[in-house]
Design a protein around this motif. Structure first.
Motif, short mmCIF file in Angstrom:
data_model
loop_
_atom_site.label_atom_id
_atom_site.label_comp_id
_atom_site.label_asym_id
_atom_site.label_seq_id
_atom_site.Cartn_x
_atom_site.Cartn_y
_atom_site.Cartn_z
N THR A 171 7.63 -2.07 -4.61
CA THR A 171 6.67 -1.14 -4.03
C THR A 171 5.27 -1.74 -4.05
OG1 THR A 171 7.96 0.79 -4.69
CG2 THR A 171 5.65 1.16 -4.16
N THR A 187 10.39 5.92 7.53
CA THR A 187 11.04 4.61 7.37
C THR A 187 10.79 3.77 8.60
OG1 THR A 187 12.76 5.55 5.94
CG2 THR A 187 13.24 3.44 7.00
N SER A 237 11.68 -0.85 5.35
CA SER A 237 10.69 -0.34 4.40
C SER A 237 10.55 1.17 4.50
CB SER A 237 9.33 -1.00 4.64
OG SER A 237 9.39 -2.40 4.45
N HIS A 238 10.27 1.77 3.35
CA HIS A 238 10.01 3.21 3.28
C HIS A 238 8.53 3.41 2.93
CE1 HIS A 238 10.80 7.46 2.64
NE2 HIS A 238 10.15 7.38 1.49
N PHE A 239 7.85 4.24 3.69
CA PHE A 239 6.42 4.48 3.51
C PHE A 239 6.18 5.92 3.07
CE2 PHE A 239 6.64 0.94 6.39
CZ PHE A 239 5.53 0.15 6.09
N LYS A 260 4.45 1.42 0.07
CA LYS A 260 5.47 0.78 0.91
C LYS A 260 6.52 0.19 -0.01
CE LYS A 260 6.14 -3.20 3.98
NZ LYS A 260 5.49 -4.42 4.53
N THR A 261 7.77 0.65 0.13
CA THR A 261 8.86 0.20 -0.72
C THR A 261 9.88 -0.57 0.12
OG1 THR A 261 8.57 2.08 -2.20
CG2 THR A 261 10.66 0.89 -2.33
N ASN A 262 10.20 -1.78 -0.35
CA ASN A 262 11.18 -2.62 0.33
C ASN A 262 12.00 -3.35 -0.73
OD1 ASN A 262 11.79 -5.58 1.41
ND2 ASN A 262 11.82 -4.19 3.16
N LEU A 293 -3.34 -2.70 6.91
CA LEU A 293 -2.25 -1.84 7.37
C LEU A 293 -2.36 -1.49 8.85
CD1 LEU A 293 -1.79 0.65 4.40
CD2 LEU A 293 -0.40 -1.32 5.01
N SER A 317 6.38 11.06 4.66
CA SER A 317 7.04 9.78 4.49
C SER A 317 7.82 9.43 5.74
CB SER A 317 7.97 9.82 3.27
OG SER A 317 8.98 10.79 3.44
N TYR A 365 0.68 -0.76 10.65
CA TYR A 365 1.42 0.43 10.23
C TYR A 365 0.62 1.72 10.47
CZ TYR A 365 4.09 -3.13 7.74
OH TYR A 365 4.82 -4.23 7.43
#
Length: 248
Positions: A194, A159, A163-165, A188-190, A11, A157, A14
């Motif tokens: 997830t 974005t 992706s949403h983290f 991480k959602t895309n 990561l 959280s 990120y």
């Protein structure tokens, strides 16, 4: 479950998102002011566990000749891209050496606790002492093991792109021994999918009284409130503090 180094490597791109709620300018400015007040006036600086170099960017802007040290090469590659003027080293902060001593050493984000035990922490303190010029200062923040709330987590959280983290971290101390855990959870959602990462990293557990005892043979120690908006004495009860250590 991944090792912490594997987690940070996976990561590393990120990492700044994970720390997006951190006020890097305020933290850097506070340590800069403390060096002006208590240090030797010199302009050479080392940041331990520097990560991707966000603090170093501010110290360079203050006119320091800055360098950074970390155990993670992908992090150092990102730091070098952010701060091409700085020098970066792949070393362990518990046993590092410098070609020339510096005037200011910082260690932000509770990273001093990455010394996994008391013996390693003692080595880190000795390494810092040897790496400082006379009158130089060592600034870091720490948590008192006896004041940790195991149920208190920090969560945020954000974005990035598509992706949403979600990031979560918390301390956990069993109540005995010289190790505590830093627990990290990342999602991480895309596009409805997830990915999840989690890690439980061993950190040194120490009381403030023990920490002062380790530091006092080397430094004049000042304990300050963990507040980057003002410089104030530690209130003697808080479990977080900013340590300012002046090399005698």
């Amino acid at each position: 479950m991944m090792s912490s180094n594997a987690l940070y490597t996976d990561l590393s791109g990120y990492y700044d998102l994970m720390c997006c709620d951190i006020n890097y300018p305020a933290q850097s400015n506070t340590v800069h002011r403390l060096h002006q007040l208590l240090g030797n006036g010199g302009k050479t600086h080392l940041d331990l566990a520097c990560g991707t170099g966000p603090h170093i960017r501010h110290f360079i802007d203050y006119g320091y000749h800055s360098s950074g040290l970390d155990l993670n090469q992908p992090m150092l590659d990102l730091a070098k891209a952010r701060c091409p003027q700085a020098h970066f080293m792949l070393q362990n902060m518990c046993s590092f050496t410098l070609d020339k001593p510096v005037d200011l050493i910082s260690c932000f984000l509770y990273s001093i606790h990455y010394s996994a035990g008391i013996a390693q922490l003692q080595q880190c303190i000795a390494s810092v002492f040897n790496a400082l010029n006379p009158g130089g200062i060592f600034c870091f923040n720490a948590v008192d093991k006896d004041k940790i709330c195991n149920n208190s987590a920090v969560r945020h959280s954000t974005t990035h792109g598509d992706s949403h983290f979600v990031f979560e971290s918390l301390w956990h101390y069993s109540g005995v021994g010289e190790q505590q855990a830093l627990k990290l959870r990342i999602a991480k959602t895309n596009a409805g999918n997830t990915q999840r990462w989690q890690d439980e990293h061993p950190m040194v557990a120490i009381s403030f009284a023990q920490l002062q005892a380790l530091l006092s043979p080397y430094f004049e120690v000042h304990m300050l409130a963990h507040d980057y908006d003002k410089i104030a004495p530690w209130d003697t009860t808080s479990g977080n503090a900013l340590f300012v250590c002046v090399k005698r």
